[in-house]
Design an enzyme around this catalytic site. Structure first.
Site, PDB file in Angstrom:
ATOM      1  N   ARG A 121       6.764   6.671  68.517  1.00 49.69           N
ATOM      2  CA  ARG A 121       5.776   6.937  67.548  1.00 49.69           C
ATOM      3  C   ARG A 121       6.565   6.846  66.088  1.00 49.69           C
ATOM      4  O   ARG A 121       6.821   8.131  65.525  1.00 49.69           O
ATOM      5  CB  ARG A 121       5.057   8.205  67.832  1.00 49.69           C
ATOM      6  CG  ARG A 121       3.997   8.091  68.941  1.00 49.69           C
ATOM      7  CD  ARG A 121       3.032   9.054  69.217  1.00 49.69           C
ATOM      8  NE  ARG A 121       1.970   8.522  69.801  1.00 49.69           N
ATOM      9  CZ  ARG A 121       0.746   9.351  70.150  1.00 49.69           C
ATOM     10  NH1 ARG A 121       0.776  10.553  70.027  1.00 49.69           N
ATOM     11  NH2 ARG A 121      -0.270   8.662  70.843  1.00 49.69           N
ATOM     12  N   GLN A 126       2.931   1.690  64.635  1.00 41.69           N
ATOM     13  CA  GLN A 126       1.675   2.228  64.687  1.00 41.69           C
ATOM     14  C   GLN A 126       0.580   1.411  65.116  1.00 41.69           C
ATOM     15  O   GLN A 126      -0.250   1.643  66.086  1.00 41.69           O
ATOM     16  CB  GLN A 126       1.236   2.941  63.378  1.00 41.69           C
ATOM     17  CG  GLN A 126       1.840   4.454  63.023  1.00 41.69           C
ATOM     18  CD  GLN A 126       1.604   4.938  61.799  1.00 41.69           C
ATOM     19  OE1 GLN A 126       0.730   4.023  60.999  1.00 41.69           O
ATOM     20  NE2 GLN A 126       1.673   6.170  61.493  1.00 41.69           N
ATOM     21  N   ASP A 129       0.506   1.001  69.171  1.00 41.59           N
ATOM     22  CA  ASP A 129       0.392   1.991  69.902  1.00 41.59           C
ATOM     23  C   ASP A 129      -0.768   2.104  70.875  1.00 41.59           C
ATOM     24  O   ASP A 129      -1.967   2.293  70.286  1.00 41.59           O
ATOM     25  CB  ASP A 129       0.545   3.393  68.991  1.00 41.59           C
ATOM     26  CG  ASP A 129       0.670   4.611  69.821  1.00 41.59           C
ATOM     27  OD1 ASP A 129       0.528   4.496  71.031  1.00 41.59           O
ATOM     28  OD2 ASP A 129       0.718   5.770  69.274  1.00 41.59           O
ATOM     29  N   SER A 132      -2.602   5.548  71.265  1.00 41.63           N
ATOM     30  CA  SER A 132      -3.676   5.788  70.053  1.00 41.63           C
ATOM     31  C   SER A 132      -4.737   5.011  70.105  1.00 41.63           C
ATOM     32  O   SER A 132      -5.820   6.030  70.101  1.00 41.63           O
ATOM     33  CB  SER A 132      -2.640   5.835  68.650  1.00 41.63           C
ATOM     34  OG  SER A 132      -1.711   6.691  68.637  1.00 41.63           O
ATOM     35  N   TYR A 229       4.086  14.534  70.146  1.00 45.08           N
ATOM     36  CA  TYR A 229       3.503  15.150  71.324  1.00 45.08           C
ATOM     37  C   TYR A 229       3.398  16.843  71.367  1.00 45.08           C
ATOM     38  O   TYR A 229       4.409  17.289  70.801  1.00 45.08           O
ATOM     39  CB  TYR A 229       3.807  14.489  72.520  1.00 45.08           C
ATOM     40  CG  TYR A 229       3.593  13.069  72.607  1.00 45.08           C
ATOM     41  CD1 TYR A 229       2.141  12.590  73.169  1.00 45.08           C
ATOM     42  CD2 TYR A 229       4.568  12.145  72.259  1.00 45.08           C
ATOM     43  CE1 TYR A 229       2.141  11.296  73.196  1.00 45.08           C
ATOM     44  CE2 TYR A 229       4.236  10.658  72.522  1.00 45.08           C
ATOM     45  CZ  TYR A 229       2.975  10.223  72.907  1.00 45.08           C
ATOM     46  OH  TYR A 229       2.756   8.839  72.963  1.00 45.08           O
TER      47      TYR A 229
END
Length: 373
Positions: A121, A126, A129, A132, A229
């Protein structure tokens, strides 16, 4: 460079790892793309759509023959990948902690397995990902599933026959899924509150117009794990949170739980006693049910009713929005491979930061530190 796109074989999996949009983009990079017949059917994509985008469409054997990169949503059995080139990449969500034997199979077969859920992350990753992109849709769908199971309206309604009160929604866990659940419940007119072990999420909750519910004045309860996280809670925090949440849950109409800890069973957030404190007709949606469940009594793939409270435990929630989930997932894969595409070599070449993070197997061995530790 041949890229193969497989039809998913996991039960209930409706997504596909490439769309006509990303097929065109891969071809523009100089790759050829082969798609297994029927791969997109459950995501509203026909074989003709893939063919029009420039892909060849054939059976599994022909699709895999000579493939340098295999794209999937979930990791297939190693035995089903026969025909790929030596050292071919498998790029998918591989769930390595839950099915180590399958990962060993990739190593034995000479497959270089790249687990997209291990994507670090960091800012430049991004757009790659998958956690996400898929969690965003899961949070949205969780609210719709709750609304479908709830026997009342969400917004406050003032009618000639009287006023209907707004539903009270409590979101537990404010990651990507939780934030989308808050936003969706607010759009539907609910009165929303939320909690998380990470103090930094308080402002995010407030920015979406929801009420933050946080344990105060208990030391060492930030709960911030690596990579953004949530980490495990201290015993002191768990006790304080249980007391706070118990009083709050009893007043809620809908609770949505989203808490996950990578590589470990999902934390238990709601006990049977807390479920029993809710009034009949209330609904709980457990988005972590496949990882052990946040809710005592939730059952994978089922909606169970306990003392009049519906506990929703659907499998693979992003797959319930297959078309959009496939579009986002496939873009994640394209963004990943295209970011490392070497035009001179005509193939992607990974760097150490991302390559070492997501690579599970190479040259017949398990190589990922998270699996060797």
């Amino acid at each position: 460079m041949k890229i193969a796109v497989l039809r998913e074989t996991a039960e209930g999996e409706r997504r596909v790892a490439a769309t006509p949009e990303t097929v065109k983009k891969f071809i523009a990079l100089g790759a050829s793309v082969a798609v297994e017949a029927g791969a997109g059917s459950t995501a509203s994509i026909t074989d003709a759509d893939y063919a029009a985008a420039g892909a060849s469409v054939a059976d599994r054997g022909s699709t895999l023959a000579g493939a340098d990169i295999v794209l999937g949503v979930q990791g297939p059995d190693a035995a089903s990948l026969a025909g790929t080139t030596s050292g071919a990449w498998l790029v998918a969500a591989l769930n390595p902690f839950a099915d180590r034997a399958r990962i060993d199979g990739y190593a034995t077969a000479g497959i270089e397995a790249l687990a997209m859920e291990f994507m670090p992350r960091i800012t430049r990753a991004q757009s790659m990902d998958i956690l996400s992109s898929q969690s965003n849709l899961a949070g949205y769908k969780a609210v719709l599933d709750a609304a479908a199971a709830y026997g009342r309206a969400f917004p406050m309604m003032m009618t000639a026959a009287g006023t209907i009160s707004a539903a009270r929604v409590f979101v537990m866990g404010v990651g990507v899924a939780g934030l989308q659940a808050i936003a969706t419940a607010r759009r539907l007119g609910a009165q929303v509150s939320a909690t998380d072990v990470r103090a930094a999420t308080r402002e995010q909750i407030q920015s979406l117009g929801a009420k933050p519910i946080f344990v105060e004045k208990v030391a060492g309860i930030e709960g911030e794990g690596s990579g953004g996280y949530a980490g495990e809670m201290s015993p002191e925090y768990q006790a304080a949170q249980a007391e706070l949440v118990s009083g709050h849950i009893a007043k809620q109409d809908i609770v949505i739980t989203t808490a996950l800890i990578p590589g470990r069973p999902a934390p238990r957030l709601i006990s049977a006693a807390q479920v029993a404190s809710m009034r009949p007709g209330s609904v709980i949606v457990d988005l972590a049910v496949e990882s052990g469940g946040n809710v005592e009594g939730s059952v994978v793939g089922e909606v169970v009713v306990v003392n009049g409270v519906s506990i929703v435990g659907h499998r693979n929630v992003p797959s319930r929005l297959a078309a959009d989930a496939s579009a986002l997932f496939s873009r994640n894969l394209f963004n990943f491979l295209s970011a490392f595409w070497d035009k001179e070599q005509g193939k992607p070449v990974l760097d150490a930061e991302i390559g070492d993070a997501i690579r599970l197997t190479q040259d017949g061995k398990i190589v990922n530190a998270r699996l060797l530790g």
